[in-house]
Scaffold this active site. Structure first.
Site, short mmCIF file in Angstrom:
data_model
loop_
_atom_site.label_atom_id
_atom_site.label_comp_id
_atom_site.label_asym_id
_atom_site.label_seq_id
_atom_site.Cartn_x
_atom_site.Cartn_y
_atom_site.Cartn_z
N LYS A 1 26.98 104.20 22.12
CA LYS A 1 25.50 103.92 22.23
C LYS A 1 26.28 103.91 20.20
O LYS A 1 26.46 102.56 20.06
CB LYS A 1 24.98 105.13 22.21
CG LYS A 1 23.71 104.93 23.25
CD LYS A 1 23.47 106.55 23.27
CE LYS A 1 23.54 106.75 22.31
NZ LYS A 1 24.93 108.11 23.36
N ARG B 1 14.83 111.44 22.69
CA ARG B 1 15.46 111.66 23.21
C ARG B 1 14.46 112.74 24.12
O ARG B 1 15.26 112.94 25.01
CB ARG B 1 16.82 112.62 22.55
CG ARG B 1 18.31 112.19 22.95
CD ARG B 1 19.18 113.58 21.93
NE ARG B 1 20.71 113.35 22.25
CZ ARG B 1 21.25 113.06 21.15
NH1 ARG B 1 20.76 111.67 20.33
NH2 ARG B 1 22.42 112.67 21.10
N ARG C 1 37.60 111.05 22.14
CA ARG C 1 36.63 110.53 20.93
C ARG C 1 37.17 111.04 19.58
O ARG C 1 37.39 112.45 19.50
CB ARG C 1 34.95 110.78 21.06
CG ARG C 1 34.07 109.98 19.62
CD ARG C 1 33.43 110.01 19.84
NE ARG C 1 32.44 111.51 20.46
CZ ARG C 1 31.22 111.29 20.29
NH1 ARG C 1 30.23 110.04 20.52
NH2 ARG C 1 30.30 112.37 20.56
N ARG D 1 35.21 115.68 16.72
CA ARG D 1 33.56 116.46 16.24
C ARG D 1 33.35 118.19 16.77
O ARG D 1 34.22 117.88 17.83
CB ARG D 1 32.64 115.70 17.16
CG ARG D 1 31.96 114.54 15.78
CD ARG D 1 31.02 113.67 16.56
NE ARG D 1 30.35 113.87 17.67
CZ ARG D 1 29.00 113.60 18.39
NH1 ARG D 1 29.16 112.13 17.83
NH2 ARG D 1 28.30 114.53 18.91
N ARG E 1 26.00 118.94 27.16
CA ARG E 1 25.45 117.70 26.54
C ARG E 1 24.93 117.23 27.75
O ARG E 1 24.11 116.84 27.67
CB ARG E 1 26.26 117.25 25.78
CG ARG E 1 26.23 117.75 23.95
CD ARG E 1 27.14 117.32 23.32
NE ARG E 1 27.60 115.95 22.88
CZ ARG E 1 28.42 115.50 22.58
NH1 ARG E 1 29.11 116.16 22.65
NH2 ARG E 1 28.56 114.70 21.97
P1 ADP Z 1 27.83 107.63 21.97
O1 ADP Z 1 27.28 107.30 20.56
O2 ADP Z 1 27.16 107.06 22.84
O3 ADP Z 1 28.05 109.27 22.64
P2 ADP Z 1 30.55 106.29 21.42
O4 ADP Z 1 30.12 104.91 21.03
O5 ADP Z 1 31.12 107.80 20.30
O6 ADP Z 1 29.27 106.90 22.82
O7 ADP Z 1 31.53 106.12 22.56
C1 ADP Z 1 32.51 107.23 22.99
C2 ADP Z 1 33.25 106.94 22.88
O8 ADP Z 1 34.45 106.08 23.85
C3 ADP Z 1 34.59 107.05 21.95
O9 ADP Z 1 35.56 107.27 21.51
C4 ADP Z 1 34.66 105.11 21.75
O10 ADP Z 1 36.02 104.89 21.10
C5 ADP Z 1 34.83 105.99 23.52
N1 ADP Z 1 34.29 103.93 24.03
C6 ADP Z 1 32.96 103.97 23.70
N2 ADP Z 1 33.01 102.61 24.66
C7 ADP Z 1 34.26 102.32 25.38
C8 ADP Z 1 34.22 101.84 26.45
N3 ADP Z 1 33.93 100.52 26.73
N4 ADP Z 1 35.99 102.10 27.83
C9 ADP Z 1 35.87 102.81 26.71
N5 ADP Z 1 36.12 104.34 25.88
C10 ADP Z 1 34.88 103.65 25.49
P1 ADP Z 2 26.09 111.59 21.41
O1 ADP Z 2 27.48 111.17 20.67
O2 ADP Z 2 26.01 112.56 22.30
O3 ADP Z 2 25.25 110.15 21.55
P2 ADP Z 2 25.01 112.31 18.89
O4 ADP Z 2 26.10 112.36 17.56
O5 ADP Z 2 23.17 111.22 18.73
O6 ADP Z 2 25.64 112.63 19.93
O7 ADP Z 2 24.01 113.71 18.75
C1 ADP Z 2 24.76 115.25 18.47
C2 ADP Z 2 23.78 115.99 18.54
O8 ADP Z 2 22.91 116.06 17.25
C3 ADP Z 2 23.13 116.86 20.05
O9 ADP Z 2 24.23 117.17 20.56
C4 ADP Z 2 22.12 117.34 19.30
O10 ADP Z 2 22.38 118.25 18.98
C5 ADP Z 2 21.46 116.56 18.01
N1 ADP Z 2 20.21 115.28 18.33
C6 ADP Z 2 21.02 113.87 17.78
N2 ADP Z 2 19.72 113.32 17.89
C7 ADP Z 2 18.88 114.59 18.60
C8 ADP Z 2 17.11 114.05 18.22
N3 ADP Z 2 17.37 112.38 18.71
N4 ADP Z 2 16.49 114.83 19.63
C9 ADP Z 2 17.03 116.27 18.55
N5 ADP Z 2 18.79 116.14 19.07
C10 ADP Z 2 19.08 115.61 18.56
#
Ligand code: ADP
Ligand code: ADP
Ligand code: ZN
Length: 213
Positions: free
Chosen positions: A13, A88, A127, A160, A171
């Protein structure tokens, strides 16, 4: 255009949002980024959120709903925005509908990025994020040119706290129990745009822009 990016942790995302905001010239609203900034600054919000985030649990609905309600009314959101990591839970989605109807606005697309758990674990544990500009990397799948250094700004890359194997597993469970029901919630409203999230980052970007145009 108001867009929601929906998907499990690690689906991509944040990675896609960073590219989509350039393409569509709308801001990314990441509740995770907002909460992490509050934790770093040690604000009352950050102090409340930290204990939940460290365990991989969700921060209470009322807290995140308040954050988003304020944020979407700021001037840079006038032409639309991309919600990343919100809603969420079903109560968050209902609260969003309520605030949008008060503002005579609506969600146009819910981009649902699909990736299997086995791949998500690999993505999350590898990541890395830039401390300075927030750019995302992966040690194997999207490495920076120099280890530990951001290509874009030279900032230091960090892992992180919640990207360790144990917290990742909770998660993923939390996602299945509390967030997955949102797919049906938005399907009924005709808003879900399913996207296969496996493949090259650019290829997935192409899939999303095709669906949005
Ligand atoms: P989210 O925001 O949904 O938690 P991220 O965008 O942070 O996910 O992506 C999670 C990890 O996967 C990051 O280290 C990113 O560089 C990697 N990643 C993102 N897209 C891809 C993909 N299409 N293939 C492989 N790794 C990916
Ligand atoms: P991910 O890579 O898992 O998509 P985020 O950066 O979106 O991670 O979220 C990290 C943490 O922040 C979550 O595990 C939760 O504790 C908190 N968080 C983020 N967005 C929300 C939300 N919309 N509602 C509740 N908790 C949230
Ligand atoms: Zn950087």
């Amino acid at each position: 255009m108001n867009i929601i990016l929906l998907g499990p942790p690690g689906a991509g995302k944040g990675t896609q949002a960073k590219m989509l905001i350039d393409e569509y010239q709308i801001p990314q609203i990441s509740t995770g980024d907002i909460l992490r900034a509050a934790v770093k600054e040690g604000t009352p919000l950050g102090k409340e959120a930290k204990s939940y985030m460290d365990k991989g649990e969700l921060v209470p609905d009322s807290v995140v709903i308040g954050i988003v309600e304020e944020r979407i009314q700021e001037s840079d959101c006038a032409k639309g925005y991309m919600l990343d990591g919100f809603p969420r839970t079903v109560p968050q989605a209902e609260a969003l509908d309520e605030m949008l109807s008060k503002l005579s606005a609506q969600i146009d697309h819910v981009v649902s990025i699909e990736v299997a758990n086995e791949e998500l674990i690999k993505r999350l544990t590898g990541r890395r994020t830039c401390r300075e500009c927030g750019a995302g990397y992966h040690v194997m799948f999207d490495p920076p040119k120099a280890e530990g250094v951001c290509d874009k700004c030279g900032g230091e890359l960090y892992q992180r706290d919640d990207d360790n194997e144990e917290t990742v597993s909770s998660r993923l469970n939390v996602y299945e129990a509390q967030t997955l029901p949102l797919i049906d919630y938005y399907k009924v409203k005709g808003k879900i745009r399913p996207i296969d999230g496996v493949g090259e980052i650019k290829e997935i970007f192409g899939r999303i822009t095709t669906v949005l145009s």
